[in-house]
Design a protein around this motif. Structure first.
Motif, PDB file in Angstrom:
ATOM      1  N   PRO A   7      -8.977  10.839 -17.674  1.00  0.00           N
ATOM      2  CA  PRO A   7      -9.594   9.934 -18.659  1.00  0.00           C
ATOM      3  C   PRO A   7      -9.379  10.392 -20.096  1.00  0.00           C
ATOM      4  O   PRO A   7      -9.419   9.564 -21.017  1.00  0.00           O
ATOM      5  CB  PRO A   7     -11.085   9.977 -18.277  1.00  0.00           C
ATOM      6  CG  PRO A   7     -11.099  10.360 -16.828  1.00  0.00           C
ATOM      7  CD  PRO A   7      -9.942  11.295 -16.649  1.00  0.00           C
ATOM      8  N   ASN A  16      -6.696  11.150 -21.382  1.00  0.00           N
ATOM      9  CA  ASN A  16      -5.405  10.630 -21.840  1.00  0.00           C
ATOM     10  C   ASN A  16      -5.390   9.107 -21.890  1.00  0.00           C
ATOM     11  O   ASN A  16      -4.326   8.499 -21.780  1.00  0.00           O
ATOM     12  CB  ASN A  16      -4.293  11.127 -20.915  1.00  0.00           C
ATOM     13  CG  ASN A  16      -4.160  12.638 -20.933  1.00  0.00           C
ATOM     14  OD1 ASN A  16      -4.363  13.268 -21.965  1.00  0.00           O
ATOM     15  ND2 ASN A  16      -3.833  13.225 -19.791  1.00  0.00           N
ATOM     16  N   ILE A  17      -6.561   8.504 -22.045  1.00  0.00           N
ATOM     17  CA  ILE A  17      -6.643   7.050 -22.054  1.00  0.00           C
ATOM     18  C   ILE A  17      -5.843   6.449 -23.210  1.00  0.00           C
ATOM     19  O   ILE A  17      -5.457   5.281 -23.171  1.00  0.00           O
ATOM     20  CB  ILE A  17      -8.129   6.612 -22.135  1.00  0.00           C
ATOM     21  CG1 ILE A  17      -8.274   5.124 -21.833  1.00  0.00           C
ATOM     22  CG2 ILE A  17      -8.708   6.964 -23.503  1.00  0.00           C
ATOM     23  CD1 ILE A  17      -7.878   4.734 -20.444  1.00  0.00           C
ATOM     24  N   ALA A  65      -2.660   4.898 -22.018  1.00  0.00           N
ATOM     25  CA  ALA A  65      -2.859   3.572 -21.429  1.00  0.00           C
ATOM     26  C   ALA A  65      -3.058   2.531 -22.519  1.00  0.00           C
ATOM     27  O   ALA A  65      -2.563   1.404 -22.412  1.00  0.00           O
ATOM     28  CB  ALA A  65      -4.063   3.599 -20.487  1.00  0.00           C
ATOM     29  N   ARG A  66      -3.782   2.898 -23.587  1.00  0.00           N
ATOM     30  CA  ARG A  66      -3.993   1.965 -24.696  1.00  0.00           C
ATOM     31  C   ARG A  66      -2.648   1.566 -25.318  1.00  0.00           C
ATOM     32  O   ARG A  66      -2.421   0.391 -25.623  1.00  0.00           O
ATOM     33  CB  ARG A  66      -4.887   2.605 -25.748  1.00  0.00           C
ATOM     34  CG  ARG A  66      -5.154   1.686 -26.953  1.00  0.00           C
ATOM     35  CD  ARG A  66      -6.021   2.377 -27.999  1.00  0.00           C
ATOM     36  NE  ARG A  66      -7.376   2.625 -27.493  1.00  0.00           N
ATOM     37  CZ  ARG A  66      -7.837   3.819 -27.148  1.00  0.00           C
ATOM     38  NH1 ARG A  66      -7.031   4.894 -27.246  1.00  0.00           N
ATOM     39  NH2 ARG A  66      -9.059   3.975 -26.706  1.00  0.00           N
ATOM     40  N   ASN A  70      -3.986   4.431 -11.095  1.00  0.00           N
ATOM     41  CA  ASN A  70      -5.112   5.324 -11.364  1.00  0.00           C
ATOM     42  C   ASN A  70      -5.028   6.479 -10.376  1.00  0.00           C
ATOM     43  O   ASN A  70      -5.311   6.334  -9.193  1.00  0.00           O
ATOM     44  CB  ASN A  70      -6.425   4.552 -11.209  1.00  0.00           C
ATOM     45  CG  ASN A  70      -7.642   5.408 -11.525  1.00  0.00           C
ATOM     46  OD1 ASN A  70      -7.555   6.619 -11.655  1.00  0.00           O
ATOM     47  ND2 ASN A  70      -8.794   4.765 -11.657  1.00  0.00           N
ATOM     48  N   ASP A 119      -6.650   9.462 -10.600  1.00  0.00           N
ATOM     49  CA  ASP A 119      -7.752  10.412 -10.729  1.00  0.00           C
ATOM     50  C   ASP A 119      -8.333  10.717  -9.353  1.00  0.00           C
ATOM     51  O   ASP A 119      -8.776   9.813  -8.637  1.00  0.00           O
ATOM     52  CB  ASP A 119      -8.835   9.813 -11.635  1.00  0.00           C
ATOM     53  CG  ASP A 119      -9.947  10.801 -11.918  1.00  0.00           C
ATOM     54  OD1 ASP A 119      -9.801  11.976 -11.528  1.00  0.00           O
ATOM     55  OD2 ASP A 119     -10.956  10.409 -12.525  1.00  0.00           O
ATOM     56  N   LEU A 152     -12.364   6.037 -15.050  1.00  0.00           N
ATOM     57  CA  LEU A 152     -11.038   5.766 -15.616  1.00  0.00           C
ATOM     58  C   LEU A 152     -10.667   4.303 -15.414  1.00  0.00           C
ATOM     59  O   LEU A 152     -10.096   3.668 -16.311  1.00  0.00           O
ATOM     60  CB  LEU A 152      -9.995   6.685 -14.967  1.00  0.00           C
ATOM     61  CG  LEU A 152      -8.553   6.532 -15.452  1.00  0.00           C
ATOM     62  CD1 LEU A 152      -8.462   6.735 -16.954  1.00  0.00           C
ATOM     63  CD2 LEU A 152      -7.637   7.521 -14.725  1.00  0.00           C
ATOM     64  N   GLN A 197     -12.416   2.240 -17.946  1.00  0.00           N
ATOM     65  CA  GLN A 197     -11.817   2.425 -19.267  1.00  0.00           C
ATOM     66  C   GLN A 197     -10.552   1.583 -19.415  1.00  0.00           C
ATOM     67  O   GLN A 197     -10.339   0.925 -20.451  1.00  0.00           O
ATOM     68  CB  GLN A 197     -11.489   3.901 -19.496  1.00  0.00           C
ATOM     69  CG  GLN A 197     -12.689   4.780 -19.764  1.00  0.00           C
ATOM     70  CD  GLN A 197     -12.282   6.218 -20.018  1.00  0.00           C
ATOM     71  OE1 GLN A 197     -11.352   6.752 -19.395  1.00  0.00           O
ATOM     72  NE2 GLN A 197     -12.971   6.872 -20.930  1.00  0.00           N
ATOM     73  N   ILE A 198      -9.726   1.595 -18.374  1.00  0.00           N
ATOM     74  CA  ILE A 198      -8.474   0.815 -18.430  1.00  0.00           C
ATOM     75  C   ILE A 198      -8.778  -0.676 -18.505  1.00  0.00           C
ATOM     76  O   ILE A 198      -8.196  -1.400 -19.327  1.00  0.00           O
ATOM     77  CB  ILE A 198      -7.600   1.144 -17.211  1.00  0.00           C
ATOM     78  CG1 ILE A 198      -7.166   2.605 -17.232  1.00  0.00           C
ATOM     79  CG2 ILE A 198      -6.368   0.235 -17.182  1.00  0.00           C
ATOM     80  CD1 ILE A 198      -6.454   3.056 -15.976  1.00  0.00           C
ATOM     81  N   ASP A 252       0.878  10.492 -17.783  1.00  0.00           N
ATOM     82  CA  ASP A 252       0.074  11.235 -18.745  1.00  0.00           C
ATOM     83  C   ASP A 252       0.240  12.733 -18.570  1.00  0.00           C
ATOM     84  O   ASP A 252      -0.273  13.518 -19.374  1.00  0.00           O
ATOM     85  CB  ASP A 252      -1.403  10.841 -18.626  1.00  0.00           C
ATOM     86  CG  ASP A 252      -2.044  11.307 -17.330  1.00  0.00           C
ATOM     87  OD1 ASP A 252      -1.302  11.489 -16.341  1.00  0.00           O
ATOM     88  OD2 ASP A 252      -3.277  11.479 -17.303  1.00  0.00           O
TER      89      ASP A 252
END
Length: 287
Positions: A126, A128-129, A132-133, A155, A157, A165, A168-169, A214
């Motif tokens: 998470p 390294n979000i 993904a952004r 994902n 994780d 995570l 968040q995505i 990531d």
């Protein structure tokens, strides 16, 4: 040349120390008259400048729409190049490619048609979000520019924060202009990696035009990396030894040549000039 081309030539004469500014504009029309009309239209210097100003303004609107910078756009454009034209440094390793035994139909169970280029993002932390952004933002940029791409996000994780995570995505997707393109052709597909079989993982990595992770650093670093690939073919090891070079021997004089000078002479009928050399001796032509 066997390939057909369209060649355009325009003669320009410059005086010493003089400069010229040239605008090259490409256009297309359904008829010859329409094309000639475009040519005449854009020969107007003021109109040509206006077109470039409008193009710049449109690009700024697009960047504001997705909340990106010009540097982001340059980065996403470079990544798009690897989507359109295969780039081995961003694709799966050759050793994995040869393991694939499945076809396009193997993608259908994940709502992926396989008709569009695929970009794969593997993310497991998470923290390294931000990567993904960037990929969600890049996908929006490509779509606004007319490039249809399936963005697949794995994902990965396994520590217990998988749901965090995932949320968040999905929050990134919902906050942008991509909220209505999830699980649709040309959209974004978020999948838990542990629910994908090993055969399907190999398949998706095989067909992906670009694979980002990531674990390999920032997006710019992954795009800019151009390291030499692993040598899969062993280097040639010679198993034969060279024999000794034959000793040079002098060329035998030719008594049947006219005006023989030690290297050559004319045949008796005068129609040919014959040159003879010994091993290890070469001829040089001086013009």
């Amino acid at each position: 040349m066997l390939d057909p081309i369209v060649a355009i030539r325009y003669r320009i004469t410059l005086d010493p120390e003089e400069t010229a500014r040239i605008n090259i504009v490409s256009g297309i029309g359904e008829t010859r008259d329409a094309c000639l009309g475009l040519v005449g239209k854009y020969q107007d210097r003021r109109l040509a400048d206006r077109v470039f100003d409008l193009a710049w303004s449109h690009s700024q609107v697009v960047l504001r729409q997705i909340n990106a910078t010009e540097a982001d756009a340059q980065l996403y454009g470079r990544l798009a190049g690897s989507i359109l034209y295969a780039n081995s440094s961003l694709r799966a390793d050759p050793g994995l490619l040869i393991k694939n035994r499945r076809g396009q139909s193997g993608l259908w169970g994940y709502s992926i048609s396989g008709d569009l280029p695929i970009v794969l993002l593997q993310i497991g932390d998470p923290a390294n979000i931000g990567l993904a952004r960037q990929l969600v933002q890049a996908h929006a940029y490509w779509r606004l520019k007319g490039l249809a791409v399936d963005l697949v996000i794995w994902n990965e994780d396994h520590v217990g924060y998988r749901q965090v995570l995932h949320e968040q995505i999905m929050g990134l997707i919902a906050a942008g202009i991509e909220a209505n393109v999830t699980d649709r052709p040309g959209g974004i597909f978020v999948r838990p990696a542990d629910q994908i079989s090993n055969e399907d993982r190999i398949l998706i990595q095989t067909v992906a035009r670009a694979i980002l992770s990531d674990s390999r650093g920032a997006l710019a670093d992954q795009i800019n990396s151009r390291g030499l690939g692993e040598v899969t073919v062993p280097r040639l090891t010679p198993i034969r030894t060279r024999g000794p070079e034959p000793s040079p021997t002098a060329a035998l004089p030719r008594h049947d040549l006219l005006f023989f000078n030690g290297l050559g002479g004319f045949t008796t009928d005068g129609r040919e000039y014959v040159m003879t050399t010994a091993h290890g001796k070469s001829l040089r032509r001086h013009g």
